[in-house]
Design an enzyme around this catalytic site. Structure first.
Site, PDB file in Angstrom:
ATOM      1  N   ASP A  28      33.700  78.729  25.647  1.00 44.55           N
ATOM      2  CA  ASP A  28      32.634  79.383  25.774  1.00 44.55           C
ATOM      3  C   ASP A  28      32.645  78.662  27.497  1.00 44.55           C
ATOM      4  OD1 ASP A  28      30.000  79.755  25.416  1.00 44.55           O
ATOM      5  OD2 ASP A  28      29.967  77.387  25.072  1.00 44.55           O
ATOM      6  N   ASP A  29      32.037  80.274  28.209  1.00 44.82           N
ATOM      7  CA  ASP A  29      31.744  80.287  28.998  1.00 44.82           C
ATOM      8  C   ASP A  29      33.385  80.123  30.541  1.00 44.82           C
ATOM      9  OD1 ASP A  29      29.717  80.613  28.518  1.00 44.82           O
ATOM     10  OD2 ASP A  29      28.563  78.405  30.269  1.00 44.82           O
ATOM     11  N   CYS A  67      25.871  84.642  25.786  1.00 44.65           N
ATOM     12  CA  CYS A  67      26.773  83.254  24.322  1.00 44.65           C
ATOM     13  C   CYS A  67      26.696  83.926  23.126  1.00 44.65           C
ATOM     14  CB  CYS A  67      26.405  82.324  24.636  1.00 44.65           C
ATOM     15  SG  CYS A  67      27.226  81.373  23.292  1.00 44.65           S
ATOM     16  N   ASP A 266      34.100  83.957  25.844  1.00 46.44           N
ATOM     17  CA  ASP A 266      32.382  85.132  25.584  1.00 46.44           C
ATOM     18  C   ASP A 266      31.912  85.795  27.133  1.00 46.44           C
ATOM     19  OD1 ASP A 266      31.244  82.169  26.749  1.00 46.44           O
ATOM     20  OD2 ASP A 266      30.053  82.521  25.303  1.00 46.44           O
ATOM     21  N   ASN A 267      31.827  84.856  28.349  1.00 41.28           N
ATOM     22  CA  ASN A 267      31.367  85.114  29.628  1.00 41.28           C
ATOM     23  C   ASN A 267      31.777  84.569  30.261  1.00 41.28           C
ATOM     24  OD1 ASN A 267      28.047  84.193  27.150  1.00 41.28           O
ATOM     25  ND2 ASN A 267      29.762  83.253  29.368  1.00 41.28           N
TER      26      ASN A 267
END
Length: 507
Positions: A28-29, A67, A266-267
């Site tokens: 996540d990030d 997200c 995700d990013n």
């Protein structure tokens, strides 16, 4: 009778040994904070071990730097503008995919594969994103508490063995996402055993010195940024320790050598220029594929252009499952991603991977800034559809030490030590074309350079074809109206120069 039971036992053991499974590890990030990507400061022994069993992508990309939309892409194989998850799912944002979307877990479950999720869910509706086994309650517990997560993963693997089914397990970390309160800016103190922080028994916290961190080119080298990065390293390392625990559970279950493992995020990291942006720091992701069928290529790197949009076709290819025939909003749905298994089989054969695409509309509901992007071996072309508005900031991208330091320095007329100004960050040309070989920082927009007219035309044409294939509602914006599947001009150009630049796209 005993002989029959013995033969049945041998058959069951053989079936388990030959079973093909998939494990997806999703940060996540997350960013490039592992040794495989030349970060020697942040401790990542578990990712290093996975890299030694994987093909490592030098050019892995997200399908959208946000997200919920990104999670919808990895679970459907469809860009967010096609599956309907235009922005964040939770709270006032209220975005969700179309109810007729066929997600990967549903496709697999319908084909006899046991599916599970442990971690951050953040997609909707539930009838689309349904897994056989779901542990998604309390995002910090199922996404950061690696001891708590380990118990669920062990339970899932035991159930898969009891059911004698191949499995698909999706582990969605919440680390290293930002947070707030008394646990540090990245929840980097949560569970460290200190008073009031609780305890995660399997986690051995590591604190990093701001002086030691590696500041990427797109961030200012300031004390605020260094402290911010040091906190993120601790959170990232907790995730790495979790990966080690979970890979051990996979081994204990007897499936280390029959499971395809995919790793990515995700990013981009939650810093200016990365998350929610589709420049290289926001679109580029760590990515690895570990195939037990291709051990001869473990530890190698590939320059093939890959995207999280490719994960669904890869998993379906691994299981030899056909993508279903159906329509979405009146149009037949076809996957535009490609299986990555050929790159696991031959990392040097990249000719079938010439492009990746990204598509972004919103992050939070107040952040309307649709972008469409194509990236090939050398160039990135970005179409900023809402470019006359200032680029919007996500809550966590505003309220953090790095950005507030840039903002306060700008207000005071002090050097920001950033590679661009706030004005440049907020206001962008409608078309941005960057030569990533000659200008890796993406500071020199070549969209109006006559010498790059042919490159611009070719990339616009390829991007346009993809938007039509994926039934993009924004595909004619901002200067044309979509009617009956065609684009009709609105004559709303701000200037003749702007009109001339855009006709290359719609002629």
């Amino acid at each position: 009778m005993l002989r029959a039971l013995f033969i049945l036992s041998l058959f069951t053991c053989s079936a388990l040994a030959k079973r093909r499974n998939v494990l997806v590890l999703f940060a996540d990030d997350g960013g490039f904070m592992q040794t495989a990507y030349n970060n020697t400061v942040c401790d990542t022994p578990s990712l290093d071990a996975l890299a030694s069993r994987s093909v490592i992508f030098n050019r892995g990309y997200t399908g959208v730097s946000s997200c919920s939309p990104s999670r919808s892409v990895i679970l459907t194989g469809l860009p967010q503008h096609q599956n309907g998850m235009y922005g964040l799912q939770h709270g006032v944002h209220h975005f969700q995919s179309f109810s007729s979307v066929r997600s990967l877990p549903r496709i697999l479950s319908n084909n006899g594969i046991y599916t599970g999720i442990v971690g951050k869910y953040h997609v909707a509706p539930k009838e689309v994103y349904t897994f056989d086994y779901m542990q998604i309650a309390n995002v910090n517990q199922v996404g950061r508490n690696i001891t708590h997560m380990k118990g669920f993963i062990k339970e899932f693997l035991e159930q898969a063995n009891q059911k004698d089914k191949p499995f698909f397990l999706y582990i969605a970390f919440h680390d290293p996402h930002r947070a707030g309160g008394n646990y540090g800016p990245f929840m980097n103190k949560w569970g460290d055993g200190k008073p009031g922080h609780g305890l995660i028994p399997d986690w051995k916290p590591i604190e990093y010195k701001p002086a030691d961190v590696i500041v990427p080119y797109f961030l200012p080298d300031t004390p605020a940024t260094r402290g911010d990065l040091a906190a993120m390293y601790t959170s990232f390392n907790r995730m790495d320790q979790g990966i080690g625990l979970f890979m051990k559970e996979l081994e204990n279950s007897g499936h280390l050598d029959d499971t395809l493992v995919l790793w990515t995020s995700d990013n981009g990291i939650p810093f200016p220029g990365a998350k929610t942006n589709l420049y290289e720091p926001g679109m580029g992701e760590p990515m690895m594929i570990s195939s037990p069928d291709h051990k001869e290529h473990w530890g190698k790197h590939t320059n093939g252009l890959a995207s999280i949009t490719d994960f669904v076709p890869t998993v379906l290819d691994w299981f030899n499952v056909k993508y279903p025939d159906y329509k979405l909003n009146g149009e037949e749905v076809k996957l535009t991603g490609r299986s990555l298994l050929p790159l696991a089989a031959n990392p040097a054969d990249i000719k079938g991977y010439p492009y990746v695409f990204s598509s972004h509309d919103l992050h939070e509901v107040t952040m309307a800034y649709p972008m469409r992007v194509i990236r090939n071996d050398r160039y990135r072309l970005i179409h900023n559809i809402n470019n006359r508005a200032p680029y919007p900031l996500a809550t966590d991208l505003y309220n953090n030490p790095t950005f507030l330091d840039i903002l306060n320095r700008t207000r005071k007329g002090l050097p920001t030590h950033w590679f661009k100004s706030l004005q440049q960050y907020y206001y962008r040309d409608e078309w941005e074309l960057f030569d990533l070989l000659g200008d890796p920082s993406e500071l020199n927009n070549l969209a109006t350079d006559p010498a790059h007219k042919q490159v611009l035309t070719e990339l616009k044409s390829t991007l346009r074809d993809w938007l039509f294939k994926t039934n993009d509602p924004w595909r004619c914006m901002p200067h044309d109206m979509l009617l009956g599947g065609q684009c009709y001009p609105m004559d709303n150009y701000f200037s003749d120069k702007e009109k001339h630049a855009d006709t290359l796209y719609y002629e």
